[in-house]
Motif scaffolding. Structure first.
Motif, mmCIF file in Angstrom:
data_model
loop_
_atom_site.group_PDB
_atom_site.id
_atom_site.type_symbol
_atom_site.label_atom_id
_atom_site.label_comp_id
_atom_site.label_asym_id
_atom_site.label_seq_id
_atom_site.Cartn_x
_atom_site.Cartn_y
_atom_site.Cartn_z
ATOM 1 N N THR A 179 0.823 -1.186 0.113
ATOM 2 C CA THR A 179 0.075 0.313 -0.081
ATOM 3 C C THR A 179 0.754 1.011 0.208
ATOM 4 O OG1 THR A 179 -2.077 0.774 1.005
ATOM 5 C CG2 THR A 179 -0.638 0.179 2.391
ATOM 6 N N HIS A 180 0.801 2.217 0.389
ATOM 7 C CA HIS A 180 0.823 3.655 0.313
ATOM 8 C C HIS A 180 0.389 4.246 1.317
ATOM 9 C CE1 HIS A 180 2.416 4.432 -4.557
ATOM 10 N NE2 HIS A 180 2.702 3.609 -4.238
ATOM 11 N N ILE A 181 0.858 5.043 1.843
ATOM 12 C CA ILE A 181 1.227 5.242 3.324
ATOM 13 C C ILE A 181 1.100 6.592 3.628
ATOM 14 C CG2 ILE A 181 0.951 3.614 5.276
ATOM 15 C CD1 ILE A 181 3.947 3.854 5.580
ATOM 16 N N GLN A 182 0.992 7.599 4.503
ATOM 17 C CA GLN A 182 1.930 8.713 5.270
ATOM 18 C C GLN A 182 2.357 8.633 5.648
ATOM 19 O OE1 GLN A 182 0.958 11.976 3.294
ATOM 20 N NE2 GLN A 182 2.016 12.768 4.750
ATOM 21 N N ASP A 183 3.450 8.620 5.281
ATOM 22 C CA ASP A 183 4.917 8.120 6.513
ATOM 23 C C ASP A 183 4.854 8.791 7.767
ATOM 24 O OD1 ASP A 183 7.090 10.086 6.196
ATOM 25 O OD2 ASP A 183 6.726 8.937 4.165
ATOM 26 N N ASN A 184 5.044 10.175 7.627
ATOM 27 C CA ASN A 184 4.843 11.084 8.686
ATOM 28 C C ASN A 184 6.202 10.751 9.818
ATOM 29 O OD1 ASN A 184 3.515 12.805 9.198
ATOM 30 N ND2 ASN A 184 1.746 11.091 9.739
ATOM 31 N N ILE A 185 7.889 10.368 9.054
ATOM 32 C CA ILE A 185 8.420 9.878 10.061
ATOM 33 C C ILE A 185 9.741 10.987 10.144
ATOM 34 C CG2 ILE A 185 11.214 8.785 8.870
ATOM 35 C CD1 ILE A 185 9.847 6.835 7.481
ATOM 36 N N SER A 186 10.137 11.010 11.088
ATOM 37 C CA SER A 186 10.565 12.466 11.553
ATOM 38 C C SER A 186 11.645 11.950 12.479
ATOM 39 C CB SER A 186 9.618 12.754 13.056
ATOM 40 O OG SER A 186 9.323 11.343 14.181
ATOM 41 N N ASP A 187 12.311 10.595 12.476
ATOM 42 C CA ASP A 187 13.850 10.097 12.959
ATOM 43 C C ASP A 187 14.485 10.725 11.571
ATOM 44 O OD1 ASP A 187 16.271 9.414 13.456
ATOM 45 O OD2 ASP A 187 15.383 7.286 13.397
ATOM 46 N N PRO A 212 10.297 5.099 -0.094
ATOM 47 C CA PRO A 212 10.000 6.993 0.250
ATOM 48 C C PRO A 212 10.510 7.800 -1.044
ATOM 49 C CG PRO A 212 11.901 6.416 1.633
ATOM 50 C CD PRO A 212 11.751 5.385 0.461
ATOM 51 N N PHE A 213 8.730 8.315 -0.899
ATOM 52 C CA PHE A 213 8.815 9.123 -1.994
ATOM 53 C C PHE A 213 8.248 10.871 -1.631
ATOM 54 C CE2 PHE A 213 4.841 5.535 -3.160
ATOM 55 C CZ PHE A 213 6.081 5.319 -3.897
ATOM 56 N N SER A 214 8.545 11.528 -2.341
ATOM 57 C CA SER A 214 8.831 13.138 -2.333
ATOM 58 C C SER A 214 7.093 13.126 -1.277
ATOM 59 C CB SER A 214 8.828 13.691 -3.200
ATOM 60 O OG SER A 214 7.910 13.437 -4.459
ATOM 61 N N GLN A 215 6.960 14.669 -0.867
ATOM 62 C CA GLN A 215 6.017 14.956 -0.169
ATOM 63 C C GLN A 215 5.573 14.482 1.401
ATOM 64 O OE1 GLN A 215 3.270 15.425 -3.848
ATOM 65 N NE2 GLN A 215 4.247 17.456 -4.106
ATOM 66 N N GLY A 216 6.394 13.210 1.827
ATOM 67 C CA GLY A 216 6.330 12.872 3.249
ATOM 68 C C GLY A 216 5.332 11.339 2.889
ATOM 69 N N ARG A 217 5.558 10.799 1.762
ATOM 70 C CA ARG A 217 4.401 9.337 1.253
ATOM 71 C C ARG A 217 5.350 8.232 1.168
ATOM 72 N NH1 ARG A 217 -0.278 10.198 1.630
ATOM 73 N NH2 ARG A 217 -0.690 7.701 0.960
ATOM 74 N N LEU A 250 11.442 -0.296 11.439
ATOM 75 C CA LEU A 250 10.590 -0.142 11.216
ATOM 76 C C LEU A 250 8.787 -0.011 11.855
ATOM 77 C CD1 LEU A 250 9.598 -1.921 7.298
ATOM 78 C CD2 LEU A 250 10.660 -0.560 7.346
ATOM 79 N N LYS A 251 9.242 -0.181 12.946
ATOM 80 C CA LYS A 251 8.168 -0.355 13.860
ATOM 81 C C LYS A 251 8.808 1.347 14.465
ATOM 82 C CE LYS A 251 6.820 -1.565 18.600
ATOM 83 N NZ LYS A 251 7.264 -2.674 19.330
ATOM 84 N N ARG A 252 9.894 1.355 14.563
ATOM 85 C CA ARG A 252 10.203 2.637 15.450
ATOM 86 C C ARG A 252 10.253 4.281 13.880
ATOM 87 N NH1 ARG A 252 14.611 5.579 14.577
ATOM 88 N NH2 ARG A 252 15.464 3.937 13.974
ATOM 89 N N GLU A 255 6.093 4.985 13.706
ATOM 90 C CA GLU A 255 5.152 4.643 14.456
ATOM 91 C C GLU A 255 3.244 5.372 14.523
ATOM 92 O OE1 GLU A 255 7.230 5.633 18.168
ATOM 93 O OE2 GLU A 255 8.168 8.024 17.391
ATOM 94 N N ASN A 256 3.784 6.692 13.804
ATOM 95 C CA ASN A 256 2.904 7.707 13.581
ATOM 96 C C ASN A 256 2.461 8.363 12.647
ATOM 97 O OD1 ASN A 256 3.210 8.636 16.229
ATOM 98 N ND2 ASN A 256 5.484 10.260 15.804
ATOM 99 N N ALA A 257 2.876 6.868 11.504
ATOM 100 C CA ALA A 257 2.105 6.669 10.121
ATOM 101 C C ALA A 257 0.637 7.360 10.109
ATOM 102 C CB ALA A 257 2.961 5.623 9.399
ATOM 103 N N ILE A 258 0.700 7.281 9.150
ATOM 104 C CA ILE A 258 -1.187 7.365 8.495
ATOM 105 C C ILE A 258 -0.857 6.176 7.488
ATOM 106 C CG2 ILE A 258 -3.649 8.881 7.908
ATOM 107 C CD1 ILE A 258 -2.236 11.001 9.442
#
Length: 405
Positions: A179-187, A212-217, A250-252, A255-258
């Motif tokens: 699938t595709h997700i909004q990853d919200n990766i902050s690391d 990883p794509f551009s625009q946070g997905r 991936l769990k780490r 953790e805030n992915a949508i």
């Protein structure tokens, strides 16, 4: 031309450069979803040759410069910029819907005639031409004559089905859920310029990708044999989330992915054929053979097959008799067999042992980086020229990888 994916677009562009009329028939309407989203640097050479690279460079896709591998608490990277073979060391990670549309639009600007929603249902060959029976999604039917047919239909595998060319793959039946997700990766240490390939900590026959794509997905998926994945009737989204949490990195990171997009399956994707060409046709990319998604070789093989085939089509249409077996089949097989070595080695763990080893010296790492960057036809690279023997020897030197307990 059957199919408007990357191999169809590249072939159409290259044939237009040589002055030939090209008609592309595509069953679907673009943009449309597809996987195969992590390109390899060698693709950039072919896109440039076909006159398509500028449009791709200007599209704002996520730059990719290598691969990050993770297994339990082990993490390592392969940087494509530090490689054995000359050529580009960076590429892109792309949403295929937009990428494929850009390529076919550029081919259309070059003069290729493109029809979406047109399905090839049958074809007949004579000494002079091929006749294709086509239907449209507007319930219309017509016939089209062509002097040569290139099948770039991908997983649709139009000519293999119509000409009874399909044969089973040597690989076991595997499936992918993605699938595709909004990853919200902050690391801050996360490198978006590398695909993540994650080995499952308890079952090394299962692996996951994070692109990883551009625009946070991101694109995220899992691959394995059905018996290993053991979904047991779980909802696909729950299953994919559960198995993601079993991968420490991936769990780490997620953790805030949508998780905002439905999960899709792809089953029995590996395929093979009895012949890659005939008197007035040739098979490109996935229509000919698809190995496995693990090292993102599909689009690279597809583009290289288009490059090889169009040169021979040009000679054929000029009345020459090129050696398709030598200059297409055997030439293409060099890279396919190279990739096949490392795909097989991944699943039987020989290549995983190498990747996760601390024993690989820098010269060998550069040679491996070249293969994983798509330069699988560079026979000056010992890990291409004698891939099976070299991998076996290297795996023996590295020894079996072990997780810390």
């Amino acid at each position: 031309m059957i199919g408007a994916g990357p191999s169809g677009s590249v072939a159409a562009a290259l044939l237009r450069q040589r002055g030939w009329q090209v008609c592309v028939l595509e069953r679907q309407h673009f943009p449309r979803f597809s996987i195969g989203e992590s390109l390899l640097p060698y693709c950039m050479e072919i896109l440039e040759e076909a006159g398509l690279l500028q449009a791709v460079n200007e599209a704002g896709f996520q730059v990719k410069n290598g691969a990050a591998f993770t297994w339990g608490d082990r993490n390592t990277t392969i940087d494509f910029r530090d490689k054995f073979t000359a050529g580009p060391g960076t590429t892109f990670q792309v949403q295929r819907a937009r990428f494929d549309q850009i390529l076919i639009q550029e081919a259309e600007k070059m003069g290729a005639e493109v029809h979406f929603g047109h399905t090839v249902n049958n074809l007949d060959f004579t000494d002079e031409h091929a006749t294709l029976s086509v239907s449209t999604d507007q319930n219309q039917s017509y016939t089209l004559q062509a002097r040569f047919v290139l099948d770039a239909s991908g997983y649709g595998r139009v000519l293999p089905r119509l000409l009874n060319l399909e044969r089973p793959s040597a690989f076991p039946l595997r499936e992918a859920w993605f699938t595709h997700i909004q990853d919200n990766i902050s690391d801050p240490d996360f490198d978006r310029e590398k695909i993540v390939i994650a080995t499952h900590p308890r079952d090394r026959a299962i692996w996951m990708w994070l692109i990883p794509f551009s625009q946070g997905r991101c694109s995220i998926g899992v691959v394995g044999e059905p018996s290993h994945l053991a979904m047991n009737g779980r909802d696909p989204l729950v299953f994919l989330q559960d198995i993601t949490r079993e991968i420490p990195l991936l769990k780490r990171l997620l953790e805030n992915a949508i998780w905002d997009t439905p999960v899709n399956p792809l089953r029995g994707y590996s395929a093979n054929v009895t012949s890659l060409h005939g008197s007035r046709y040739a098979l490109l990319g996935n229509a000919a053979e698809f190995l496995d998604p693990v090292f993102s070789s599909g689009v690279t093989i597809a583009m290289h097959s288009a490059k090889l085939a169009t040169a021979l089509v040009d000679k054929t249409l000029h009345g020459q008799t090129p050696d398709w077996e030598k200059d297409f089949v055997q030439a293409l097989r060099v890279g396919i067999e190279t990739f096949k070595t490392y795909v097989s080695g991944w699943y039987d763990c020989r290549f995983q042992d190498v990747i996760y080893s601390t024993q690989m010296n820098q010269d060998i790492r550069r040679m491996i980086a070249s293969v994983l960057a798509g330069y699988a036809w560079d026979i000056s690279n010992p890990f291409v020229e004698k891939s099976e023997r070299r991998l076996n020897a290297l795996a023996e030197i590295c020894g079996e990888a072990q997780l810390d307990t």
